[in-house]
Design a protein around this motif. Structure first.
Motif, PDB file in Angstrom:
ATOM      1  N   ASP A 103       0.833  -1.212   0.000  1.00 30.51           N
ATOM      2  CA  ASP A 103       0.000   0.000   0.000  1.00 30.51           C
ATOM      3  C   ASP A 103       0.863   1.255   0.000  1.00 30.51           C
ATOM      4  O   ASP A 103       0.576   2.225  -0.722  1.00 30.51           O
ATOM      5  CB  ASP A 103      -0.923   0.006   1.215  1.00 30.51           C
ATOM      6  CG  ASP A 103      -1.973  -1.098   1.130  1.00 30.51           C
ATOM      7  OD1 ASP A 103      -2.220  -1.585   0.010  1.00 30.51           O
ATOM      8  OD2 ASP A 103      -2.545  -1.458   2.181  1.00 30.51           O
ATOM      9  N   ASP A 104       1.926   1.256   0.797  1.00 33.05           N
ATOM     10  CA  ASP A 104       2.814   2.414   0.826  1.00 33.05           C
ATOM     11  C   ASP A 104       3.563   2.566  -0.485  1.00 33.05           C
ATOM     12  O   ASP A 104       3.823   3.688  -0.935  1.00 33.05           O
ATOM     13  CB  ASP A 104       3.801   2.287   1.988  1.00 33.05           C
ATOM     14  CG  ASP A 104       3.127   2.481   3.339  1.00 33.05           C
ATOM     15  OD1 ASP A 104       2.066   3.135   3.380  1.00 33.05           O
ATOM     16  OD2 ASP A 104       3.663   1.977   4.356  1.00 33.05           O
ATOM     17  N   ALA A 105       3.931   1.426  -1.119  1.00 31.39           N
ATOM     18  CA  ALA A 105       4.601   1.488  -2.424  1.00 31.39           C
ATOM     19  C   ALA A 105       3.695   2.150  -3.446  1.00 31.39           C
ATOM     20  O   ALA A 105       4.124   3.011  -4.236  1.00 31.39           O
ATOM     21  CB  ALA A 105       4.995   0.091  -2.870  1.00 31.39           C
ATOM     22  N   GLY A 106       2.410   1.760  -3.446  1.00 36.47           N
ATOM     23  CA  GLY A 106       1.478   2.389  -4.372  1.00 36.47           C
ATOM     24  C   GLY A 106       1.257   3.852  -4.061  1.00 36.47           C
ATOM     25  O   GLY A 106       1.127   4.683  -4.968  1.00 36.47           O
ATOM     26  N   ALA A 107       1.226   4.206  -2.765  1.00 40.55           N
ATOM     27  CA  ALA A 107       0.976   5.583  -2.365  1.00 40.55           C
ATOM     28  C   ALA A 107       2.103   6.506  -2.831  1.00 40.55           C
ATOM     29  O   ALA A 107       1.857   7.617  -3.293  1.00 40.55           O
ATOM     30  CB  ALA A 107       0.804   5.679  -0.853  1.00 40.55           C
ATOM     31  N   ILE A 108       3.360   6.045  -2.706  1.00 41.53           N
ATOM     32  CA  ILE A 108       4.477   6.909  -3.095  1.00 41.53           C
ATOM     33  C   ILE A 108       4.542   7.073  -4.601  1.00 41.53           C
ATOM     34  O   ILE A 108       4.926   8.136  -5.113  1.00 41.53           O
ATOM     35  CB  ILE A 108       5.790   6.378  -2.514  1.00 41.53           C
ATOM     36  CG1 ILE A 108       6.849   7.518  -2.482  1.00 41.53           C
ATOM     37  CG2 ILE A 108       6.333   5.177  -3.287  1.00 41.53           C
ATOM     38  CD1 ILE A 108       8.077   7.178  -1.679  1.00 41.53           C
ATOM     39  N   LEU A 109       4.116   6.049  -5.343  1.00 44.77           N
ATOM     40  CA  LEU A 109       4.063   6.180  -6.808  1.00 44.77           C
ATOM     41  C   LEU A 109       2.950   7.135  -7.237  1.00 44.77           C
ATOM     42  O   LEU A 109       3.137   7.929  -8.159  1.00 44.77           O
ATOM     43  CB  LEU A 109       3.859   4.791  -7.437  1.00 44.77           C
ATOM     44  CG  LEU A 109       5.052   3.825  -7.327  1.00 44.77           C
ATOM     45  CD1 LEU A 109       4.669   2.457  -7.871  1.00 44.77           C
ATOM     46  CD2 LEU A 109       6.277   4.375  -8.051  1.00 44.77           C
ATOM     47  N   ARG A 110       1.837   7.063  -6.533  1.00 47.26           N
ATOM     48  CA  ARG A 110       0.744   7.996  -6.879  1.00 47.26           C
ATOM     49  C   ARG A 110       1.134   9.437  -6.564  1.00 47.26           C
ATOM     50  O   ARG A 110       0.778  10.371  -7.291  1.00 47.26           O
ATOM     51  CB  ARG A 110      -0.530   7.623  -6.107  1.00 47.26           C
ATOM     52  CG  ARG A 110      -1.205   6.354  -6.644  1.00 47.26           C
ATOM     53  CD  ARG A 110      -2.594   6.176  -6.038  1.00 47.26           C
ATOM     54  NE  ARG A 110      -2.542   5.974  -4.584  1.00 47.26           N
ATOM     55  CZ  ARG A 110      -2.377   4.811  -4.011  1.00 47.26           C
ATOM     56  NH1 ARG A 110      -2.246   3.695  -4.769  1.00 47.26           N
ATOM     57  NH2 ARG A 110      -2.362   4.703  -2.699  1.00 47.26           N
ATOM     58  N   ALA A 111       1.888   9.631  -5.483  1.00 44.80           N
ATOM     59  CA  ALA A 111       2.329  10.975  -5.144  1.00 44.80           C
ATOM     60  C   ALA A 111       3.263  11.534  -6.203  1.00 44.80           C
ATOM     61  O   ALA A 111       3.271  12.735  -6.489  1.00 44.80           O
ATOM     62  CB  ALA A 111       3.022  10.970  -3.784  1.00 44.80           C
ATOM     63  N   ALA A 112       4.074  10.630  -6.828  1.00 46.53           N
ATOM     64  CA  ALA A 112       5.007  11.085  -7.852  1.00 46.53           C
ATOM     65  C   ALA A 112       4.306  11.504  -9.130  1.00 46.53           C
ATOM     66  O   ALA A 112       4.824  12.288  -9.929  1.00 46.53           O
ATOM     67  CB  ALA A 112       6.012   9.982  -8.157  1.00 46.53           C
TER      68      ALA A 112
END
Length: 327
Positions: free
Chosen positions: A316-325
């Protein structure tokens, strides 16, 4: 001229509240009140009694050269005493008052004028009645407050109230100034502590990185020594952030996390920081760090952090940081 009594428990014949019958004319009432006040100044001649004991009516009459019944007529009824009686009573009262440190409160002239007015009232003398009216008028003028004095007193009271208000405002201003100085000092101390903590964290992270240099062999993917190094630096940063957050300085904790992650840590170390924050239930700090890192860092670093998070089981955190980028 007032002859009101005090709270002293007077004998009945000296009671200042004792009234007059309706047939007593006004001038005689004034004279009788003055005579009563003078009788209350007479001391007892009986040495066996305490000094504060009062004379009986018979004792006072004997001392003044009259009978008790005659003295009662002078003090309570319409009988006007002779001038010689009035002078004798005044003389005796002045002597006893001086011995006991009291004030007679009436002059001989005023007393004799009251006697003359009462005597003229009894005889129906127009001149004596006119004199009594003049005495009353002068007495009222003396008792009436002076307009200038009253105005001055009001002015003084107003000045006193103003001084009290000014003093209260000054005390309030001083308290507020002291509060502001304390707040500024606390803010400066907090800023200095934050700078010291930040510098200390930088030094510890850099020292940890230098102390755990890799052996001179080609590193393999997921090298154990590399992983231990990542964990050591990340743990130190997470510990420092937890301490700041627990003491109520969440802003300072996040500042340290953001600057360390963007300036000192590798992507792998940053990923371990996020995982560590989740483990210690510092979710808000973790979410803010993910958002800022994904938004501000290079895409290659963001992808490296996301890959490390995915391998650590934090999908979930991996997806969140990609969405933030991507924003």
């Amino acid at each position: 001229m007032s002859f009101a009594g005090s709270s002293t428990a007077w004998p009945r014949w000296l009671d200042p509240t004792k009234g007059f019958s309706d047939d007593i004319p006004p001038r005689k009432r004034q004279l009788a009140l003055a005579l009563r006040a003078l009788c209350r100044l007479l001391d007892s001649e009986n040495l066996d009694k305490p000094a504060e004991s009062w004379l009986t009516q018979a004792q006072a009459a004997k001392r003044l050269g009259c009978t008790a019944d005659m003295l009662s007529r002078y003090l309570n009824r319409d009988r006007v005493p002779s001038r010689s009686f009035v002078e004798r009573l005044y003389k005796e009262a002045c002597a006893d008052a001086a011995a006991s440190g009291q004030d007679v409160s009436i002059s001989s002239e005023t007393l004799l004028a009251l006697h003359a007015s009462a005597a003229g009232e009894r005889r129906g003398c127009e001149h004596c009645t006119e004199l009594g009216g003049r005495i009353d008028s002068l007495t009222q003028q003396l008792d009436a407050p002076c307009p200038a004095c009253m105005a001055h007193q009001r002015e003084q009271e107003a000045c006193q109230r103003q001084r009290k208000q000014d003093a209260a405002r000054l005390r309030s201003a001083r308290r507020e100034a002291a509060r502001l100085r304390a707040a500024v000092a606390a803010l400066k101390a907090q800023q200095a502590e934050g700078l010291t903590a930040e510098a200390g964290l930088r030094d510890r992270l850099e020292a940890a990185r230098n102390a755990r240099a890799l052996l001179p062999v080609p590193p393999q993917r997921r090298d154990r020594q590399q992983s231990m190094k990542d964990l050591s630096a990340a743990r130190q940063l997470v510990t420092q952030a937890r301490e700041l957050d627990s003491s109520g300085r969440e802003d300072l904790a996040f500042t340290l996390l953001r600057q360390s992650a963007t300036e000192l840590l590798t992507p792998a170390e940053t990923a371990h920081v996020v995982v560590g924050l989740r483990q210690f239930e510092r979710d808000r700090l973790a979410d803010d760090l993910i958002h800022v890192y994904g938004r501000d860092q290079e895409k290659q670093d963001v992808m490296a952090v996301a890959l490390e998070l995915h391998e650590e089981g934090a999908a979930d955190d991996a997806g969140a940081i990609l969405r933030a980028a991507l924003k």
